[in-house]
Motif scaffolding. Sequence first.
Motif, short mmCIF file in Angstrom:
data_model
loop_
_atom_site.label_atom_id
_atom_site.label_comp_id
_atom_site.label_asym_id
_atom_site.label_seq_id
_atom_site.Cartn_x
_atom_site.Cartn_y
_atom_site.Cartn_z
N HIS A 81 0.85 -1.19 0.00
CA HIS A 81 0.00 0.00 0.00
C HIS A 81 0.89 1.24 0.00
O HIS A 81 1.29 1.74 1.05
CB HIS A 81 -0.93 -0.02 1.21
N HIS A 83 -0.01 4.14 -1.47
CA HIS A 83 -0.91 5.30 -1.35
C HIS A 83 -0.38 6.52 -2.12
O HIS A 83 0.70 6.99 -1.82
CB HIS A 83 -1.15 5.66 0.11
N ASN A 86 -1.85 1.17 -4.95
CA ASN A 86 -1.54 -0.13 -4.38
C ASN A 86 -0.83 -0.94 -5.45
O ASN A 86 -1.24 -0.93 -6.61
CB ASN A 86 -2.82 -0.88 -3.97
N SER A 99 -7.58 2.21 -4.90
CA SER A 99 -8.81 1.93 -4.16
C SER A 99 -9.23 3.20 -3.43
O SER A 99 -8.79 3.45 -2.30
CB SER A 99 -8.60 0.79 -3.16
N ASN A 101 -12.12 4.12 -2.19
CA ASN A 101 -13.16 4.01 -1.17
C ASN A 101 -12.84 2.91 -0.17
O ASN A 101 -12.44 1.82 -0.54
CB ASN A 101 -14.52 3.72 -1.83
N HIS A 102 -13.04 3.23 1.10
CA HIS A 102 -12.79 2.24 2.15
C HIS A 102 -14.06 1.45 2.44
O HIS A 102 -15.16 1.85 2.05
CB HIS A 102 -12.31 2.93 3.43
N ASP A 108 -12.49 -2.31 11.56
CA ASP A 108 -11.39 -1.69 10.82
C ASP A 108 -11.89 -1.05 9.54
O ASP A 108 -12.78 -1.57 8.86
CB ASP A 108 -10.32 -2.73 10.47
N TYR A 109 -11.28 0.08 9.20
CA TYR A 109 -11.48 0.68 7.89
C TYR A 109 -10.36 0.17 6.99
O TYR A 109 -9.18 0.33 7.29
CB TYR A 109 -11.42 2.21 7.97
N VAL A 110 -10.71 -0.47 5.89
CA VAL A 110 -9.71 -1.03 4.98
C VAL A 110 -10.01 -0.59 3.56
O VAL A 110 -11.14 -0.25 3.21
CB VAL A 110 -9.68 -2.58 5.05
N TYR A 111 -8.96 -0.59 2.75
CA TYR A 111 -9.07 -0.27 1.34
C TYR A 111 -8.79 -1.55 0.54
O TYR A 111 -7.64 -1.97 0.43
CB TYR A 111 -8.08 0.83 0.96
#
Length: 202
Positions: A81, A83, A86, A99, A101-102, A108-111
């Motif tokens: 990642h 950023h 990816n 990505s 949007n999470h 957890d907030y993930v992408y």
Amino acid sequence: MLCWFPYLYISPVQAQALVVSVGEGSYSTQLPFGAVGPQKANGEAVLPKISPTFSQPVQTNDFWSSLLFPFFNNPHSNVIHAHPLNVKAVSQGLEIGHSPNHVLAASDYVYPYTPQITVGIEGMNAAQTVADAYGDWTATALWKDEGAQMRATFGHGLPFVYFNITGGEAKLDFSSSPTIWYNQDEVLGITVEGRHYGVFAP
């Protein structure tokens, strides 16, 4: 008569350790007693995957460490990642995705990783991908397959990846049919799955 002969036993491993001075400090070339080096989940020791010209200290805790160490038996890399991009090294080259949007997974907030483009060399099927160099925020990966080789440099905060390819023709694969909205002067503008990319040839 009772005699006492003081002695110091030095094991072969201890004898090989060196103390290297750096400025006002120093470091040892041997782990402290009881410490362990990089390992897989099953406890098996792993060695770094580096190119013959790699000459920098080996990192163990950077965002691209899976390129250096095959922690999960992957000879290329896990998802990296960087950023906003990816990336993931595979035998055919470097997968690239974005990505924006999470999602909420448990707490957890993930992408989620969703690659749109794979950049490689025509016919390449490299046995492994190794680390070739790195900077403060960047890393360079190296693929070799017979007479062809590719280097890819990516980094935190960089919206692009720089490639250097020799010994073969560059190849782009897409996760779905791309929309080409610009194609001239060695510049290609494409949209894949709603993500817009530019490809710039030298």
